[in-house]
Design an enzyme around this catalytic site. Structure first.
Site, mmCIF file in Angstrom:
data_model
loop_
_atom_site.group_PDB
_atom_site.id
_atom_site.type_symbol
_atom_site.label_atom_id
_atom_site.label_comp_id
_atom_site.label_asym_id
_atom_site.label_seq_id
_atom_site.Cartn_x
_atom_site.Cartn_y
_atom_site.Cartn_z
ATOM 1 N N HIS A 61 10.082 -4.577 0.355
ATOM 2 C CA HIS A 61 9.220 -4.837 1.521
ATOM 3 C C HIS A 61 9.367 -6.298 1.959
ATOM 4 C CE1 HIS A 61 6.533 -1.523 -0.316
ATOM 5 N NE2 HIS A 61 6.882 -1.041 0.844
ATOM 6 N N LYS A 95 -3.458 10.389 1.958
ATOM 7 C CA LYS A 95 -2.597 9.938 0.842
ATOM 8 C C LYS A 95 -3.463 9.527 -0.326
ATOM 9 C CE LYS A 95 1.669 8.572 3.050
ATOM 10 N NZ LYS A 95 2.695 7.571 3.217
ATOM 11 N N ARG A 98 16.488 2.360 4.523
ATOM 12 C CA ARG A 98 17.315 2.269 3.323
ATOM 13 C C ARG A 98 18.463 3.266 3.344
ATOM 14 N NH1 ARG A 98 11.966 2.882 -0.040
ATOM 15 N NH2 ARG A 98 11.602 3.940 1.935
ATOM 16 N N SER A 103 8.216 2.039 -4.026
ATOM 17 C CA SER A 103 7.018 1.751 -4.826
ATOM 18 C C SER A 103 6.797 2.806 -5.908
ATOM 19 C CB SER A 103 5.792 1.675 -3.920
ATOM 20 O OG SER A 103 5.959 0.668 -2.960
#
Ligand code: ADP
Length: 158
Positions: free
Chosen positions: A17, A41, A90, A128
């Site tokens: 990040h 979430k 990514r 993460s």
């Protein structure tokens, strides 16, 4: 004053990040991290903890700030006069989701552009979730997260 928003879950922040944020900080006058409050979430860290860890992580990046929001990001951008949203890209697998989000955000706020930034290859495989698993199992991830984040994850699992 060109402001950019970097929205995300940040559960917790990693150097992946931060790689994206540092690139954005060179392109814009101010980078505003927005921790998304998303009741659907189930993050490991509370919103307050994620904001705290981000504030610790930004360290000497003096044109970055951290806040949280329950609002639509497109709406947050309008209220804060931001010109763009930053997201990290990514893999090709990120692309589909990011593309969909960008289209929806253009629908909600045509004035805010989405900018997808690619991190250094060192962080391409980093997320993460993987970090939390490795710390929980006692692996070494010090090159991917700040010490304060490492301690916070360990505390959660102790
Ligand atoms: P979200 O749930 O919104 O995807 P994340 O915290 O997982 O929240 O990610 C926020 C943004 O940061 C996303 O655009 C994601 O692609 C990007 N990101 C996460 N990890 C990395 C990394 N290692 N390198 C580059 N970008 C990353």
């Amino acid at each position: 004053m060109r402001k950019v928003i970097y929205p995300g879950t940040f559960d917790p922040v990693t150097y992946g990040h931060m790689d994206i944020a540092k690139r954005a900080a060179k392109l814009f006058d101010e980078v505003i991290f927005v921790v998304a409050v998303n009741p659907t979430k189930q993050p490991l860290f509370s919103v307050e903890e994620r904001v705290y860890l981000l504030r610790e992580a930004i360290g000497e990046l003096d044109n970055a700030t951290v806040t949280s929001s329950e609002k639509l990001i497109a709406e947050f951008a309008r209220e804060n006069s931001a010109v763009a949203l930053i997201r990290g890209l990514r893999h090709v697998s990120d692309f589909e989701y990011e593309f969909q989000m960008a289209m929806m955000n253009y629908h909600l706020n045509p004035d805010v552009s989405t900018i997808l930034l690619i991190p250094d290859e060192k962080y391409i495989h980093l997320n993460s979730t993987v970090i939390k698993d490795i710390v929980r199992l006692g692996g070494d991830v010090q090159e991917y997260i700040p010490a304060v984040v490492h301690r916070a994850i360990k505390d959660k699992f102790s």
